[in-house]
Design a protein around this motif. Structure first.
Motif, PDB file in Angstrom:
ATOM      1  N   GLN A 184      27.231  23.213  36.918  1.00 16.29           N
ATOM      2  CA  GLN A 184      25.953  23.845  36.616  1.00 16.29           C
ATOM      3  C   GLN A 184      25.478  23.394  35.229  1.00 16.29           C
ATOM      4  N   THR A 185      24.242  23.696  34.921  1.00 17.09           N
ATOM      5  CA  THR A 185      23.675  23.306  33.638  1.00 17.09           C
ATOM      6  C   THR A 185      24.446  23.960  32.490  1.00 17.09           C
ATOM      7  N   TYR A 186      24.833  23.139  31.522  1.00 17.05           N
ATOM      8  CA  TYR A 186      25.577  23.606  30.352  1.00 17.05           C
ATOM      9  C   TYR A 186      25.166  22.719  29.183  1.00 17.05           C
ATOM     10  N   ASP A 187      24.463  23.287  28.218  1.00 16.26           N
ATOM     11  CA  ASP A 187      23.944  22.488  27.109  1.00 16.26           C
ATOM     12  C   ASP A 187      25.004  22.330  26.023  1.00 16.26           C
ATOM     13  N   TYR A 188      25.841  21.307  26.198  1.00 12.96           N
ATOM     14  CA  TYR A 188      26.911  21.078  25.226  1.00 12.96           C
ATOM     15  C   TYR A 188      26.364  20.573  23.885  1.00 12.96           C
ATOM     16  N   HIS A 189      25.153  20.038  23.878  1.00 17.21           N
ATOM     17  CA  HIS A 189      24.534  19.625  22.611  1.00 17.21           C
ATOM     18  C   HIS A 189      24.351  20.843  21.702  1.00 17.21           C
ATOM     19  N   TYR A 190      23.950  21.962  22.306  1.00 21.89           N
ATOM     20  CA  TYR A 190      23.798  23.195  21.537  1.00 21.89           C
ATOM     21  C   TYR A 190      25.155  23.694  21.054  1.00 21.89           C
ATOM     22  N   LEU A 191      26.158  23.633  21.896  1.00 24.58           N
ATOM     23  CA  LEU A 191      27.508  24.025  21.502  1.00 24.58           C
ATOM     24  C   LEU A 191      27.955  23.236  20.270  1.00 24.58           C
ATOM     25  N   LEU A 192      27.783  21.922  20.308  1.00 26.91           N
ATOM     26  CA  LEU A 192      28.204  21.070  19.199  1.00 26.91           C
ATOM     27  C   LEU A 192      27.406  21.375  17.933  1.00 26.91           C
ATOM     28  N   LYS A 193      26.110  21.599  18.094  1.00 26.01           N
ATOM     29  CA  LYS A 193      25.270  21.921  16.941  1.00 26.01           C
ATOM     30  C   LYS A 193      25.727  23.217  16.285  1.00 26.01           C
TER      31      LYS A 193
END
Length: 290
Positions: A10-19
């Motif tokens: 499913q959609t998971y915004d790992y860019h936000y996690l890293l930020k």
């Protein structure tokens, strides 16, 4: 060194996690190359460093996990999946808000995960330290705390343990610019843990209200602290810290209001967001982050 790829469904915004993870200078993260290193402490007390490499679009992400101890591979993978909340259906969460007053927000910030702290004890300590401080100085104090009493292995910081902190004097923290009360709250709470009067693993199995009741009995911990620990420590899905300034400012901006909404009005409005009020909260915070 072993490695294993986990594929998301499913959609998971790992860019936000890293930020989000890069906001703390003690964390080892490379936002450009989509990678990070995490200090993993398993229930048996063993310490490991896990390397995470994210890839693919956020609609079908993948993460390759690597670490040194092959005998602990399954335990480390389970820990990582729990920390990432890899099995949470964020698309299903977003679907809950279709037709709601936050629909546009969830379209704009699809796949926003709850970015948890990696240790239940440190999460509570950080919560205590951050209380009533501006964010910059709060990070300054928590970094001093970790660098003085934690341990560093291959550039990765492992956070201070309850027994180490319980052995400190209030003056040890006062010298780092902790207030007297904050020093007492940090050390006294650590001593409760060492005395067996506060058990995080046991507490984590209880419903939200029971956890809040137990934590707010502890000197120095209020409702905001309890909600913060459940959100960032446990990743609970249905919390709404309506008194939080960030939530109020985000709604003021989102609704184009002249002034911030009152907590009571936010609580009433938030009833419609249940059972995913935590995701409303983190998405609101994200909407005003720079």
């Amino acid at each position: 060194m072993w490695e294993k790829q986990l594929s998301g469904t499913q959609t998971y915004d790992y860019h936000y996690l890293l930020k989000r993870w890069s906001m703390d200078r003690l964390n080892v993260v490379d936002t450009e190359n989509h990678s990070m290193k995490l200090p993993v402490v398993l229930p048996d007390g063993s310490r490991h460093i896990a390397q995470l490499q994210f890839s693919g679009p956020i609609t079908s992400p993948a993460v390759t996990v690597a670490s040194a101890d092959s005998s602990k591979q399954e335990e480390i993978l389970k820990w990582i999946e729990n920390w990432l909340q890899w099995d949470v259906d964020l698309a299903g969460v977003a679907a809950h808000f279709i037709g709601s007053d936050l629909e546009k927000l969830f379209y704009a910030h699809a796949g926003t995960p709850i970015v948890k702290d990696i240790d239940l004890y440190y999460c509570l300590m950080k919560t205590i330290i951050h209380q009533q401080l501006n964010l910059k100085f709060a990070y300054t104090l928590t970094n001093r705390f970790v660098e003085a009493f934690g341990t560093k292995q291959d550039d990765v910081w492992f956070y201070p343990s309850p027994d180490r902190v319980a052995s400190l004097s209030y003056e040890d923290l006062r010298q780092m610019q902790f207030s007297q009360r904050k020093a007492e709250y940090v050390i006294d709470t650590s001593r409760l843990i060492m005395e067996g009067k506060l058990d995080f693993e046991q507490l984590a199995n209880h419903p939200d209200q029971e956890i809040a009741t137990a934590l707010t009995k502890i000197r120095g911990l209020g409702s905001w602290s309890a909600q913060n620990w459940m959100l960032f420590g446990l990743g609970r899905a249905d919390l709404l810290p309506a008194a939080d300034i960030g939530v109020q400012n985000a709604l003021k901006y989102y609704d184009n209001l002249d002034k911030k909404p009152k907590p009571a009005a936010i609580y009433e409005r938030g009833e419609r967001w249940s059972p995913y009020r935590s995701y409303a909260t983190v998405t609101l915070w994200r909407s005003i982050e720079t």
